[in-house]
Scaffold this active site. Structure first.
Site, mmCIF file in Angstrom:
data_model
loop_
_atom_site.group_PDB
_atom_site.id
_atom_site.type_symbol
_atom_site.label_atom_id
_atom_site.label_comp_id
_atom_site.label_asym_id
_atom_site.label_seq_id
_atom_site.Cartn_x
_atom_site.Cartn_y
_atom_site.Cartn_z
ATOM 1 N N SER A 18 7.678 -23.321 -6.778
ATOM 2 C CA SER A 18 8.750 -22.710 -7.572
ATOM 3 C C SER A 18 8.194 -21.778 -8.652
ATOM 4 O O SER A 18 7.244 -22.115 -9.355
ATOM 5 C CB SER A 18 9.584 -23.802 -8.241
ATOM 6 O OG SER A 18 10.520 -23.196 -9.110
ATOM 7 N N SER B 254 10.304 -20.716 -10.993
ATOM 8 C CA SER B 254 11.249 -20.847 -12.113
ATOM 9 C C SER B 254 10.554 -21.162 -13.441
ATOM 10 O O SER B 254 10.919 -20.577 -14.467
ATOM 11 C CB SER B 254 12.305 -21.909 -11.790
ATOM 12 O OG SER B 254 13.103 -21.450 -10.735
ATOM 13 N N THR C 228 16.828 -27.228 -6.426
ATOM 14 C CA THR C 228 16.471 -26.510 -5.201
ATOM 15 C C THR C 228 16.436 -27.525 -4.062
ATOM 16 O O THR C 228 16.773 -28.704 -4.252
ATOM 17 C CB THR C 228 15.188 -25.672 -5.404
ATOM 18 O OG1 THR C 228 14.958 -24.926 -4.230
ATOM 19 C CG2 THR C 228 13.965 -26.507 -5.731
ATOM 20 N N LYS D 277 20.707 -29.398 -3.602
ATOM 21 C CA LYS D 277 21.824 -28.527 -3.965
ATOM 22 C C LYS D 277 23.195 -29.079 -3.561
ATOM 23 O O LYS D 277 24.214 -28.667 -4.099
ATOM 24 C CB LYS D 277 21.647 -27.139 -3.342
ATOM 25 C CG LYS D 277 20.542 -26.331 -3.975
ATOM 26 C CD LYS D 277 20.448 -24.972 -3.328
ATOM 27 C CE LYS D 277 19.441 -24.100 -4.026
ATOM 28 N NZ LYS D 277 19.504 -22.705 -3.582
ATOM 29 N N ASP E 13 23.391 -18.264 -7.689
ATOM 30 C CA ASP E 13 22.844 -17.340 -6.687
ATOM 31 C C ASP E 13 23.800 -16.169 -6.456
ATOM 32 O O ASP E 13 23.373 -15.051 -6.163
ATOM 33 C CB ASP E 13 22.616 -18.056 -5.346
ATOM 34 C CG ASP E 13 21.299 -18.826 -5.337
ATOM 35 O OD1 ASP E 13 20.422 -18.523 -6.165
ATOM 36 O OD2 ASP E 13 21.166 -19.747 -4.505
ATOM 37 N N ALA F 4 22.915 -17.465 8.250
ATOM 38 C CA ALA F 4 24.127 -18.205 7.837
ATOM 39 C C ALA F 4 23.738 -19.525 7.173
ATOM 40 O O ALA F 4 24.450 -20.515 7.280
ATOM 41 C CB ALA F 4 25.018 -18.461 9.058
ATOM 42 N N GLY G 29 13.894 -8.993 -2.948
ATOM 43 C CA GLY G 29 14.437 -10.312 -3.298
ATOM 44 C C GLY G 29 14.080 -10.808 -4.687
ATOM 45 O O GLY G 29 14.680 -11.770 -5.174
#
Ligand SMILES: NC(=O)c1ccc[n+]([C@@H]2O[C@H](COP(=O)([O-])OP(=O)(O)OC[C@H]3O[C@@H](n4cnc5c(N)ncnc54)[C@H](OP(=O)(O)O)[C@@H]3O)[C@@H](O)[C@H]2O)c1
Length: 279
Positions: A18, A20, A65, A69, A105, A132, A243
């Site tokens: 991560s 973050s 994460t 979630k 998000d 998807a 991204g």
């Protein structure tokens, strides 16, 4: 006056990759806020115990994460409309003893799209979404909220695309994976939400020639930053959006909630994360 230290964290299983903590600790330092942001590996078996003990451990909130979630829905007192529509929450905070959950998000993706491709909504029309999975659900929600006329889903597993479409309205159409090249005609935006193109994965095999000449191509994969998809789009002079911007923009609302300051998405922050990604 002694300031109280506020603690937040990202919880996942695994969690070592991560970025973050890099982002949030940069903001804490930049704004001189007394606080910390940790990464904590929380085994799904211990998730509920950990969440319930957060206030006693001094945590005001967290990012979630994979694989937490969805599990948070059973524990949160308040899940907002965005998170419940998408079926996933990535940001939680405690307020007066109640646990709140949302999904950032959506705003991360849309804010980054509008900032990185300011002319994007002028050529609205159809948006092709490749994939998807969990990320696609938030992105489709954001696109529909922005007023997109049609979202075309192409997913390797068609059933998963159909499942996704059932969460939303008739503007979401599911196409066959094998038709992804031909069915891009009349789309002006393409978003890759699969993990194809990510380091260690094969590239997304797609031919962009049917897209409009002024199309915007977005890849939410950020490692590497320049994916084969974005390289193909740049060669064709299409507008590209990587991204990393989404990653930075999705982090900001949690920081604001926990630490009371809206952080900036600056060139310095971006450079810091890029250098970490490429080291
Ligand atoms: N930039 C950001 O802030 C940000 C935020 C969230 C996620 N991401 C990135 O987005 C990617 C997807 O994340 P997620 O959470 O949505 O994952 P996910 O729920 O596991 O979904 C993965 C998606 O990729 C497709 N896929 C995987 N391997 C494939 C293959 N070999 N061929 C065709 N399709 C394939 C899956 O199709 P099937 O349904 O057929 O399996 C599914 O649509 C990851 O790379 C993640 O790092 C970036």
């Amino acid at each position: 006056m002694v300031e109280t230290s506020q603690k937040a964290a990202v919880l996942g299983w695994p969690i070592q990759h991560s970025r973050s903590p890099l982002i949030h600790n940069y903001w804490l330092k930049t704004y001189g806020i007394v606080g910390s942001y940790e990464k904590i590996a929380v085994d799904p078996k211990n998730f509920e115990t950990f969440i319930r003990s957060m206030p006693d451990l001094g945590f005001i909130g967290a990012n979630l994460t994979i694989p937490h979630k969805e599990a948070i829905f059973a524990l949160a007192d308040e899940v907002d409309h965005v998170a419940s529509t998408i079926g996933a929450a990535n940001t939680i905070w405690w307020d007066k003893g109640k646990l709140h959950a949302t999904n950032t998000d959506v705003t991360g993706f849309m804010t980054n799209l509008k900032r990185s491709a300011p002319d994007w909504d002028k050529h609205n029309g159809c948006v092709a979404v490749i994939g998807a999975g969990g990320a696609a659900r938030g992105i489709v929600y954001g696109l529909l909220q922005a007023g997109v006329e049609e979202v075309r889903i192409f997913n390797r597993t068609r059933e998963r695309g159909i499942e996704l479409s059932h969460r939303f309205d008739v503007r979401v159409k599911v196409e066959d994976w094998d038709n992804r090249n031909q069915r891009l005609a009349d789309c002006h935006t393409l978003v890759n939400t699969t993990s194809l193109g990510m380091e260690g994965n094969p590239p997304l095999d797609i031919d962009l020639t049917q897209l409009g000449q002024d199309a915007v191509v977005v890849d939410i994969v950020y490692s590497p930053l320049k994916t084969p998809l974005l390289a193909q789009a740049r060669k064709m002079d299409l507008v590209t959006v990587d991204g990393l911007g989404m990653l930075l923009h999705q982090a900001a609302p949690g920081f604001t909630k926990w630490f009371g300051r809206r952080p900036g998405i600056t060139a310095d922050l971006r450079a810091l994360v890029v250098s970490d990604l490429t080291s």
